[in-house]
Scaffold this motif. Structure first.
Motif, short mmCIF file in Angstrom:
data_model
loop_
_atom_site.label_atom_id
_atom_site.label_comp_id
_atom_site.label_asym_id
_atom_site.label_seq_id
_atom_site.Cartn_x
_atom_site.Cartn_y
_atom_site.Cartn_z
N GLN A 66 0.84 -1.19 0.00
CA GLN A 66 0.00 0.00 0.00
C GLN A 66 0.88 1.25 0.00
OE1 GLN A 66 -2.75 0.13 3.22
NE2 GLN A 66 -3.98 1.77 2.35
N VAL A 67 0.61 2.14 -0.91
CA VAL A 67 1.37 3.38 -1.02
C VAL A 67 0.93 4.33 0.09
CG1 VAL A 67 1.90 5.36 -2.48
CG2 VAL A 67 1.62 3.10 -3.50
N ARG A 68 1.92 4.90 0.77
CA ARG A 68 1.61 5.82 1.86
C ARG A 68 1.22 7.19 1.32
NH1 ARG A 68 6.33 5.73 6.16
NH2 ARG A 68 7.65 6.11 4.31
N THR A 69 0.61 7.97 2.15
CA THR A 69 0.23 9.33 1.78
C THR A 69 0.80 10.31 2.79
OG1 THR A 69 -1.85 9.17 3.03
CG2 THR A 69 -1.91 8.58 0.69
N LEU A 70 0.98 11.54 2.36
CA LEU A 70 1.48 12.59 3.24
C LEU A 70 0.33 13.21 4.02
CD1 LEU A 70 3.97 14.50 0.91
CD2 LEU A 70 4.53 12.83 2.67
N THR A 71 0.62 13.58 5.25
CA THR A 71 -0.33 14.32 6.07
C THR A 71 0.38 15.54 6.64
OG1 THR A 71 0.20 13.19 8.16
CG2 THR A 71 -1.40 12.12 6.70
N ASP A 72 -0.35 16.35 7.41
CA ASP A 72 0.28 17.52 8.03
C ASP A 72 1.36 17.11 9.02
OD1 ASP A 72 -1.21 19.29 6.59
OD2 ASP A 72 -2.76 19.57 8.13
N ALA A 73 1.29 15.87 9.51
CA ALA A 73 2.32 15.40 10.43
C ALA A 73 3.67 15.23 9.75
CB ALA A 73 1.89 14.07 11.06
N PHE A 153 6.74 9.31 -2.72
CA PHE A 153 6.93 8.57 -3.96
C PHE A 153 6.29 7.18 -3.86
CE2 PHE A 153 10.21 11.74 -3.80
CZ PHE A 153 10.26 12.23 -5.09
N ALA A 154 6.21 6.51 -4.99
CA ALA A 154 5.57 5.19 -5.01
C ALA A 154 6.39 4.15 -4.28
CB ALA A 154 5.33 4.75 -6.47
N ASP A 155 7.71 4.29 -4.31
CA ASP A 155 8.58 3.32 -3.65
C ASP A 155 9.94 3.97 -3.41
OD1 ASP A 155 10.06 3.14 -6.15
OD2 ASP A 155 8.47 1.81 -6.87
N PRO A 156 10.81 3.31 -2.63
CA PRO A 156 12.13 3.90 -2.33
C PRO A 156 12.97 4.15 -3.57
CG PRO A 156 11.62 2.15 -0.75
CD PRO A 156 10.56 2.10 -1.79
N THR A 227 17.00 14.96 2.14
CA THR A 227 16.82 13.94 3.18
C THR A 227 15.89 12.87 2.63
OG1 THR A 227 17.06 15.62 4.89
CG2 THR A 227 16.15 13.49 5.56
N VAL A 228 16.37 11.65 2.52
CA VAL A 228 15.57 10.54 1.97
C VAL A 228 15.35 9.50 3.04
CG1 VAL A 228 15.45 8.73 0.22
CG2 VAL A 228 16.46 10.95 -0.35
N LEU A 229 14.10 9.14 3.25
CA LEU A 229 13.73 8.08 4.20
C LEU A 229 12.73 7.17 3.50
CD1 LEU A 229 13.97 6.85 7.00
CD2 LEU A 229 12.13 8.35 7.76
N GLN A 230 13.22 6.01 3.07
CA GLN A 230 12.40 5.02 2.36
C GLN A 230 11.78 5.64 1.12
OE1 GLN A 230 9.72 3.38 5.29
NE2 GLN A 230 11.39 2.65 6.57
N ASP A 231 10.45 5.77 1.08
CA ASP A 231 9.77 6.25 -0.13
C ASP A 231 9.42 7.74 -0.04
OD1 ASP A 231 7.94 5.96 1.89
OD2 ASP A 231 6.51 4.74 0.76
N ARG A 232 10.14 8.47 0.82
CA ARG A 232 9.88 9.90 0.98
C ARG A 232 11.17 10.70 0.89
NH1 ARG A 232 5.73 9.32 6.16
NH2 ARG A 232 3.86 8.86 4.94
#
Length: 275
Positions: A66-73, A153-156, A227-232
Motif C-alpha cells: 500500500q502506497v503511503r500518503t502525506l499528512t500535516d504530520a 513517492f511510489a517506492d524507495p 533527506t531521503v527516508l524510504q519512499d519519501r
C-alpha cells in the motif's frame, strides 16, 4: 502271521491319512505364503507408483504493498527549527515565497517532474527585532529564507531517482556558471556533503551567486538539503546574504562557526518523514 498282517493293514490307512493331512496343510501354507508375498509386492508397487502428497499452494490473494500518503504530520513546523543566530526566531512565512517551479536557484524543471505522488511545502523566515538583523539588507528581507518540501513517492527506488536528479541540477549549475533571474555563480561553497540523519540519508550542497553587474563583496549563499527516508524525500533550502559564511556543517572542527541552519532543517525533516 495273520494277526501281524491285520495289524499292518490297520496301520496303513492311518499313516496315509496323516500324510494326506500334512500334504494339505503344506499346500495351504504354500498358497498363503504366495498370497502374502504377492500382497507385499502389490503394496510395494502401489507405494512406489502413488503420487507424492501435494504441498500447499501459496495463496493467490496476495495484497499489493500500500502506497503511503502525506499528512500535516509530515510537514516541518516553525517550532521544529532551532532559533537563528542573534536574537531572532523562526516563523512561518509564505509571502513572496518561491513557487515549486523555482524553488532552487539551480533548478531546471518543476519539482512535479520528479515523479512524486504528493507534495507538501512550507516556508519560513528569520524574524529579528529592529536593528538586530545580523546580515546586510537585501531582497531576502521580504522573502522567506527557509523552505521545506515533503515528497511522497511510489517506492524507495523512485525517491532515490528524484534525489539523483536534484543532485544533477546542482552539479550542472556549479559547472555552468550562468543562472536564471539575472544571476551568476560566484563559486560553490561546498559540494554534496553527507550529514548524519539516522535512520534516513541526508546530504547538503551550497552555491554562492550574485546579481549580474554587482560590484559588492556580498553574495547569496544558497544551500540545498536532501533527506531521503524510504519512499519519501524532503528538500530543504536555506539562503542568506553576506560577504562570508558564518556557518559550518562540521561542528567538531576547531574553527567551526555557528551550526549551519541545514543541520536543524534536516533534523526536523527526519522527524517529520518518520511519521
Amino acid at each position: 502271521m495273520k494277526d501281524a498282517q491285520n495289524v499292518r493293514m490297520k496301520s496303513q490307512p492311518g499313516g496315509a491319512r496323516f500324510r494326506v493331512r500334512v500334504t494339505a496343510r503344506l499346500h495351504r501354507l504354500s498358497v498363503a505364503s504366495a498370497a502374502f508375498a504377492g500382497c507385499l509386492v502389490l503394496c510395494q508397487c502401489s507405494w512406489l507408483s502413488s503420487p507424492p502428497v501435494p504441498s500447499p499452494e501459496p495463496s493467490g490473494s496476495t495484497t499489493p504493498p500500500q502506497v503511503r500518503t502525506l499528512t500535516d504530520a509530515n510537514v516541518i513546523k516553525a517550532g521544529d527549527l532551532p532559533r537563528p543566530i542573534g536574537r531572532g526566531k523562526v516563523i512561518s512565512y509564505d509571502r513572496h515565497a518561491r513557487p515549486l517551479d523555482q524553488l532552487l536557484i539551480c533548478q531546471t524543471q518543476s519539482l512535479k517532474a520528479l515523479g512524486a505522488l504528493e507534495i507538501k511545502s512550507r516556508s519560513f523566515r528569520s524574524d529579528y527585532p529592529s536593528g538586530a538583523q545580523p546580515f546586510p539588507r537585501s531582497s531576502l528581507d521580504k522573502e522567506p529564507d527557509r523552505y521545506a518540501v515533503a515528497m511522497q513517492f511510489a517506492d524507495p527506488a523512485a525517491a532515490q531517482r528524484a534525489k539523483y536528479a536534484v543532485e544533477g541540477w546542482v552539479i550542472n549549475c556549479a559547472a555552468g556558471g550562468k543562472l536564471s533571474n539575472g544571476t551568476h555563480v560566484v563559486r560553490q561553497s561546498f559540494d554534496w556533503t553527507v550529514v548524519a540523519a539516522d535512520p534516513a540519508q541526508a546530504e547538503v550542497a551550497e552555491i554562492v551567486y550574485q546579481r549580474n553587474g554587482s560590484s559588492s563583496s556580498n553574495a547569496y549563499f544558497e544551500s540545498i538539503g536532501l533527506t531521503v527516508l524510504q519512499d519519501r524525500m524532503m528538500i530543504t533550502v536555506y539562503v542568506f546574504y553576506t560577504d562570508e559564511s558564518l556557518f559550518s556543517l562540521n561542528m567538531e572542527d576547531d574553527e567551526a562557526g555557528f551550526p549551519h541552519p541545514q543541520i536543524g532543517l534536516i533534523g526536523a525533516a527526519v522527524k517529520r518523514l518518520s511519521h
